[in-house]
Design a protein around this motif. Sequence first.
Motif, PDB file in Angstrom:
ATOM      1  N   ALA A   1      41.468  19.285  38.379  1.00  0.00           N
ATOM      2  CA  ALA A   1      40.213  20.024  38.248  1.00  0.00           C
ATOM      3  C   ALA A   1      40.430  21.520  38.401  1.00  0.00           C
ATOM      4  O   ALA A   1      39.904  22.321  37.608  1.00  0.00           O
ATOM      5  N   LEU A   2      41.200  21.926  39.391  1.00  0.00           N
ATOM      6  CA  LEU A   2      41.472  23.352  39.594  1.00  0.00           C
ATOM      7  C   LEU A   2      42.231  23.952  38.415  1.00  0.00           C
ATOM      8  O   LEU A   2      41.901  25.050  37.952  1.00  0.00           O
ATOM      9  N   ASN A   3      43.248  23.236  37.932  1.00  0.00           N
ATOM     10  CA  ASN A   3      44.012  23.749  36.796  1.00  0.00           C
ATOM     11  C   ASN A   3      43.121  23.907  35.568  1.00  0.00           C
ATOM     12  O   ASN A   3      43.169  24.926  34.872  1.00  0.00           O
ATOM     13  N   ALA A   4      42.273  22.925  35.302  1.00  0.00           N
ATOM     14  CA  ALA A   4      41.384  22.989  34.135  1.00  0.00           C
ATOM     15  C   ALA A   4      40.338  24.091  34.289  1.00  0.00           C
ATOM     16  O   ALA A   4      40.013  24.793  33.334  1.00  0.00           O
ATOM     17  N   ALA A   5      39.814  24.268  35.488  1.00  0.00           N
ATOM     18  CA  ALA A   5      38.743  25.240  35.712  1.00  0.00           C
ATOM     19  C   ALA A   5      39.230  26.678  35.696  1.00  0.00           C
ATOM     20  O   ALA A   5      38.477  27.578  35.319  1.00  0.00           O
ATOM     21  N   LEU A   6      40.503  26.901  36.077  1.00  0.00           N
ATOM     22  CA  LEU A   6      40.943  28.279  36.281  1.00  0.00           C
ATOM     23  C   LEU A   6      42.055  28.774  35.363  1.00  0.00           C
ATOM     24  O   LEU A   6      42.127  29.976  35.102  1.00  0.00           O
ATOM     25  N   ASP A   7      42.918  27.908  34.872  1.00  0.00           N
ATOM     26  CA  ASP A   7      44.061  28.406  34.102  1.00  0.00           C
ATOM     27  C   ASP A   7      43.641  29.141  32.835  1.00  0.00           C
ATOM     28  O   ASP A   7      43.760  30.360  32.761  1.00  0.00           O
ATOM     29  N   ALA A   8      43.183  28.447  31.844  1.00  0.00           N
ATOM     30  CA  ALA A   8      42.813  29.100  30.584  1.00  0.00           C
ATOM     31  C   ALA A   8      41.688  30.114  30.767  1.00  0.00           C
ATOM     32  O   ALA A   8      41.772  31.222  30.225  1.00  0.00           O
ATOM     33  N   PRO A   9      40.645  29.808  31.542  1.00  0.00           N
ATOM     34  CA  PRO A   9      39.565  30.789  31.685  1.00  0.00           C
ATOM     35  C   PRO A   9      39.987  32.102  32.351  1.00  0.00           C
ATOM     36  O   PRO A   9      39.468  33.161  32.007  1.00  0.00           O
ATOM     37  N   CYS A  10      40.907  32.057  33.298  1.00  0.00           N
ATOM     38  CA  CYS A  10      41.271  33.270  34.041  1.00  0.00           C
ATOM     39  C   CYS A  10      42.462  34.021  33.452  1.00  0.00           C
ATOM     40  O   CYS A  10      42.630  35.218  33.716  1.00  0.00           O
TER      41      CYS A  10
END
Length: 139
Positions: A15-24
Amino acid sequence: MALNTHLSVASWNLALNAALDAPCNGGFIEIYDSTGTGQPTTPDVAVTTQVKLAKLALSATAFSAAASGTKTANAITSATVLAAGTATWFRVFKADDTTAVIDGSVGTSGADMNLNDVALTTGGTVSVTSWTVSMPAAQ
């Protein structure tokens, strides 16, 4: 019956990887004071009277991979302070510089994002000394 759902640590990491990697990745951090209403309730609520004190760029790979339900930001380049004030919260925007992703508290220790100083002076330098994002405890 009470609600009692729990996620595994592996699920937290996903969940953290999906929520933050590409968006940030390649995004921006804006640091604000608490003028007026202070930190909005979520990143979906617009900034209104708060003063933007600084803007920092995130690297092309903003975070390391999540481990144990926590993500740690990679190095963030320091920036020149835009306006004087006391930093109290931050908001991260995608690389489009429009879409808000995450908000949090700032301080010099024990905050969501730690800075070298929260008493910012116009023309001075602000640095992020650490930033971690964790899943809520007891999930």
